[in-house]
Design a protein around this motif. Sequence first.
Motif, PDB file in Angstrom:
ATOM      1  N   GLN A  52      77.530  82.218 -55.081  1.00 33.39           N
ATOM      2  CA  GLN A  52      78.449  80.880 -54.952  1.00 33.39           C
ATOM      3  C   GLN A  52      78.393  80.156 -53.447  1.00 33.39           C
ATOM      4  N   ARG A  55      74.381  78.945 -52.745  1.00 38.81           N
ATOM      5  CA  ARG A  55      74.473  78.633 -53.219  1.00 38.81           C
ATOM      6  C   ARG A  55      74.869  76.698 -52.544  1.00 38.81           C
ATOM      7  N   LYS A  56      76.026  76.705 -51.815  1.00 38.79           N
ATOM      8  CA  LYS A  56      76.409  75.839 -51.131  1.00 38.79           C
ATOM      9  C   LYS A  56      76.175  75.708 -50.117  1.00 38.79           C
TER      10      LYS A  56
END
Length: 225
Positions: A52, A55-56
């Motif tokens: 995550q 992804r950010k």
Amino acid sequence: EADAVGFLDRAKRRRLVYERLDHSKIEYPPFQKDIYHEVPELARMTHEETVQARRKLGNIRIRGKRCPKPVRSFGQCGLSSSILDAIRRAGFETPTPIQAQAIPCVMSGRDVIGVAKTGSGKTLAFLLPVLRHVSQQERPAPGEGPIALLVAPTRELATQIYGEAKRFSRTIDRRCACAYGGSGLKDQIADLKRGADIVVCTPGRMIDLLAMNSGRVTNLLRVTI
């Protein structure tokens, strides 16, 4: 300038000759390649949280086994307080995506290929780990070669990298030199002979300097990064 023209004329008439090294007869000083220590905050991150986080950061894609997690701040990189102060003075608040992922990889002593667009912060992504690595080594004596070698394909890129390297290397009291074609050899030779911790160069000029004067101008025996 006359010396440079004379050398180039001689180089055209004969092949550059380098001394053959028998590495088994050279006692290289030991050095630590992996200088990265993951902070507890990152160590507690699960695989899903790491995915995550990437992804950010613009959907970072990685290849390789056991790749370090991306850092969230420069303070998590293991850099010295003087380098962190210089980063803050330069106006950099948080790492860019390429810096967040590449810095811990380079600090871990791994071979890294980083791909990112222009203006994304690639230079600092490799330069900050280089400075950390250099600060742990003994200073080169006059006549010794550099600890870090940064090779760029063009003179323009070499001078750009050198500008950043010179600015940040002052914070750890280390010297930089730049060697590229199309400029006088005299000053470049003097910088190398005085002893430079970091050399930024183009490959053609560095080859010339290594072959010059039977290899007495500089060498790569101290290079560890």
